[in-house]
Design an enzyme around this catalytic site. Structure first.
Site, PDB file in Angstrom:
ATOM      1  N   ARG A  90       2.960  42.800 111.954  1.00 59.18           N
ATOM      2  CA  ARG A  90       3.972  42.483 111.042  1.00 59.18           C
ATOM      3  C   ARG A  90       4.776  41.141 111.368  1.00 59.18           C
ATOM      4  O   ARG A  90       5.205  40.228 110.334  1.00 59.18           O
ATOM      5  CB  ARG A  90       5.065  43.602 110.705  1.00 59.18           C
ATOM      6  CG  ARG A  90       5.962  43.371 109.780  1.00 59.18           C
ATOM      7  CD  ARG A  90       6.612  44.746 109.300  1.00 59.18           C
ATOM      8  NE  ARG A  90       6.622  45.662 109.801  1.00 59.18           N
ATOM      9  CZ  ARG A  90       7.431  45.926 111.108  1.00 59.18           C
ATOM     10  NH1 ARG A  90       8.433  45.158 111.732  1.00 59.18           N
ATOM     11  NH2 ARG A  90       7.388  47.064 111.932  1.00 59.18           N
ATOM     12  N   LYS A 105      -2.771  31.627  93.021  1.00 56.50           N
ATOM     13  CA  LYS A 105      -3.037  30.872  91.807  1.00 56.50           C
ATOM     14  C   LYS A 105      -3.765  29.417  92.513  1.00 56.50           C
ATOM     15  O   LYS A 105      -4.841  29.916  93.109  1.00 56.50           O
ATOM     16  CB  LYS A 105      -1.722  30.370  91.107  1.00 56.50           C
ATOM     17  CG  LYS A 105      -0.925  31.491  90.736  1.00 56.50           C
ATOM     18  CD  LYS A 105      -1.685  32.513  89.617  1.00 56.50           C
ATOM     19  CE  LYS A 105      -1.145  33.905  89.476  1.00 56.50           C
ATOM     20  NZ  LYS A 105       0.165  34.240  89.657  1.00 56.50           N
ATOM     21  N   ASP A 119       9.980  27.485  92.079  1.00 53.72           N
ATOM     22  CA  ASP A 119       8.824  28.076  92.233  1.00 53.72           C
ATOM     23  C   ASP A 119       7.599  26.791  91.680  1.00 53.72           C
ATOM     24  O   ASP A 119       7.821  26.367  90.606  1.00 53.72           O
ATOM     25  CB  ASP A 119       8.848  29.102  91.250  1.00 53.72           C
ATOM     26  CG  ASP A 119       7.567  29.858  91.057  1.00 53.72           C
ATOM     27  OD1 ASP A 119       6.373  29.513  91.260  1.00 53.72           O
ATOM     28  OD2 ASP A 119       7.467  31.069  90.308  1.00 53.72           O
ATOM     29  N   TYR A 175       8.043  32.936  84.423  1.00 48.55           N
ATOM     30  CA  TYR A 175       7.081  34.187  84.543  1.00 48.55           C
ATOM     31  C   TYR A 175       7.700  35.392  84.407  1.00 48.55           C
ATOM     32  O   TYR A 175       8.835  35.738  85.019  1.00 48.55           O
ATOM     33  CB  TYR A 175       6.553  34.000  85.960  1.00 48.55           C
ATOM     34  CG  TYR A 175       5.573  35.232  86.274  1.00 48.55           C
ATOM     35  CD1 TYR A 175       4.488  35.656  85.326  1.00 48.55           C
ATOM     36  CD2 TYR A 175       5.922  35.971  87.340  1.00 48.55           C
ATOM     37  CE1 TYR A 175       3.888  36.571  85.566  1.00 48.55           C
ATOM     38  CE2 TYR A 175       4.886  37.094  87.563  1.00 48.55           C
ATOM     39  CZ  TYR A 175       4.014  37.471  86.774  1.00 48.55           C
ATOM     40  OH  TYR A 175       3.289  38.492  86.971  1.00 48.55           O
TER      41      TYR A 175
HETATM   42  C1  LIG Z   1       4.988  31.091  88.081  1.00 49.24           C
HETATM   43  C2  LIG Z   1       4.647  32.321  88.623  1.00 49.24           C
HETATM   44  N1  LIG Z   1       5.580  32.662  89.657  1.00 49.24           N
HETATM   45  C3  LIG Z   1       5.525  33.901  90.321  1.00 49.24           C
HETATM   46  C4  LIG Z   1       4.546  34.594  90.004  1.00 49.24           C
HETATM   47  C5  LIG Z   1       4.138  35.998  90.826  1.00 49.24           C
HETATM   48  O1  LIG Z   1       3.091  35.616  91.912  1.00 49.24           O
HETATM   49  P1  LIG Z   1       2.061  37.063  92.429  1.00 49.24           P
HETATM   50  O2  LIG Z   1       1.475  37.581  91.006  1.00 49.24           O
HETATM   51  O3  LIG Z   1       1.332  36.439  93.382  1.00 49.24           O
HETATM   52  O4  LIG Z   1       3.090  38.185  92.895  1.00 49.24           O
HETATM   53  C6  LIG Z   1       3.490  34.266  89.081  1.00 49.24           C
HETATM   54  C7  LIG Z   1       2.178  35.059  89.048  1.00 49.24           C
HETATM   55  O5  LIG Z   1       1.589  34.952  87.796  1.00 49.24           O
HETATM   56  C8  LIG Z   1       3.490  33.031  88.421  1.00 49.24           C
HETATM   57  O6  LIG Z   1       2.765  32.523  87.449  1.00 49.24           O
END
Ligand SMILES: Cc1ncc(COP(=O)(O)O)c(C=O)c1O
Length: 358
Positions: free
Chosen positions: A25, A174, A149, A77
């Site tokens: 961890r 992604k 992000d 998101y």
């Molecule tokens: C722009 C963006 N930020 C954060 C996330 C969240 O990531 P995760 O699905 O890996 O938890 C996503 C997921 O689709 C996303 O598109």
């Protein structure tokens, strides 16, 4: 190749006398190799890998205390919005959602309690572009942390730390991993004190990723630049194809010179990315559903950033957790389709869209 250290623990020579690793961890050599790579591609000093993008965001929010305020972009998101409003509001954090196309909208809501600005750029799914340098100037002036992000752009196209951000976050699920076979999140920072606090939260809360997923993400990163070039090329061709199509009303893609923040995109991004969204003529919901159902090469699925093309219907899929009235204010109407353009032959992708829209 970096070995997959599929172990939870490590032999000690004498009690407390470990050889650099105690418990997975806290540290794992495969995860550590990934964290170094993540820091390197984001031009940062310290990288942290988590079990998902949302777990990485969760760690950022745990830097805050009840009563603190966060200003976030209003087009983001749906899962990020859900984490903010359905989990952390209950712990006393206050979120304000503002349109950041004009960064001055942030200044209007800054207060003494504002501790974090959360930026997503380009935004999911409206492809709005936010001027990171301009937001960083506001954050610095008021001594507020700025987190970006960077999932949609990837560090190949944009490096927020070099533009003044304090924290860069990824859903590495992604583009970083790139093959739709792993769920993983990351944070990268420059400041050693901030890194120490995030490292403490990562270990104390424990939302880490496993060694196999670390390995897969490391492998994905090796081809990031090559994949991104093709994602960008294909998305540009598809954006132009959709823009001239009589059955399509509007295409959101930062590469168009009429995109509201095209000039910002041109300066802060190397290219315009592999994502776009569009609305059918007359914002016809039934026509939009028909298109996503008829697509053959584009798979109708959640997620994005993999080598295979995906289509999504944000209102019922990725953004369903945002109330309709709020989501429509930022343009996420029921007739909006989002495309994650993959690296297939672009002629096949356009032929698929042609038959689906016809
Ligand atoms: C722009 C963006 N930020 C954060 C996330 C969240 O990531 P995760 O699905 O890996 O938890 C996503 C997921 O689709 C996303 O598109």
């Amino acid at each position: 190749m970096p070995p997959i250290y599929q172990t939870s623990t490590y032999a000690q020579i004498t009690p407390g006398g470990h050889q650099g690793f105690e418990y997975s961890r806290t540290h794992n050599p495969t995860r550590q190799a990934l964290e170094k790579a993540l820091a390197s591609i984001e031009a940062g000093n310290y990288g942290f890998a988590f079990g998902s993008g949302l777990a990485a965001m969760d760690a950022v929010l745990k830097l805050l205390k009840p009563g603190d305020e966060i200003i976030s972009t209003n087009d983001l998101y749906g899962g990020s919005y859900r984490l903010f409003t359905k989990i952390f509001e209950d712990f006393g954090l206050k979120f304000q959602f503002v349109g950041m196309n004009d960064p001055q909208n942030i200044t209007a809501v800054v207060s003494e309690k504002t501790k974090l600005i959360w930026v997503e750029t380009p935004t999911n799914p409206m492809m709005n572009v936010i001027d990171i340098q301009a937001v960083a100037a506001i954050a610095k002036k008021h001594n507020i942390l700025l987190a970006v992000d960077n999932t949609f752009a990837s560090p190949y196209l944009q490096q927020p730390l070099t533009l003044g951000a304090d924290i860069v976050m990824h859903s590495a699920t992604k583009y970083l991993a790139g093959h739709s076979d792993v769920v993983l999140g990351s944070l990268v920072v420059n400041d050693s004190e901030l890194a120490e606090r995030i490292g403490f939260i990562q270990n104390a809360s424990g939302a880490i990723c496993g060694p196999m997923d670390s390995f897969l993400t490391l492998r994905g990163i090796k081809t990031l630049h090559v994949r991104m070039q093709r994602h960008c090329e294909n998305a540009a061709a598809i954006a132009h194809f959709l823009h001239q199509h009589p059955k399509i009303e509007k295409v959101n893609w930062p590469g168009f010179d009429f995109h509201p923040n095209h000039e910002v995109a041109k300066t802060q991004m190397k290219d315009f990315g592999g994502m776009l969204s569009f609305v059918t003529q007359g914002a016809d919901y039934a026509a939009a559903i028909k298109i996503v159902e008829r697509l053959k090469l584009f798979t109708l699925a959640e997620s994005l950033g993999g080598v295979e093309s995906l289509a999504g219907h944000p209102a019922s899929m990725t953004h369903a957790s945002i109330p309709k009235a709020i989501r429509e204010q930022s343009g996420v109407v029921d007739a909006l389709i989002r495309l994650s353009v993959g690296i297939e032959d672009v002629r096949d992708l356009i032929a698929d869209l042609e038959q689906a829209i016809a």
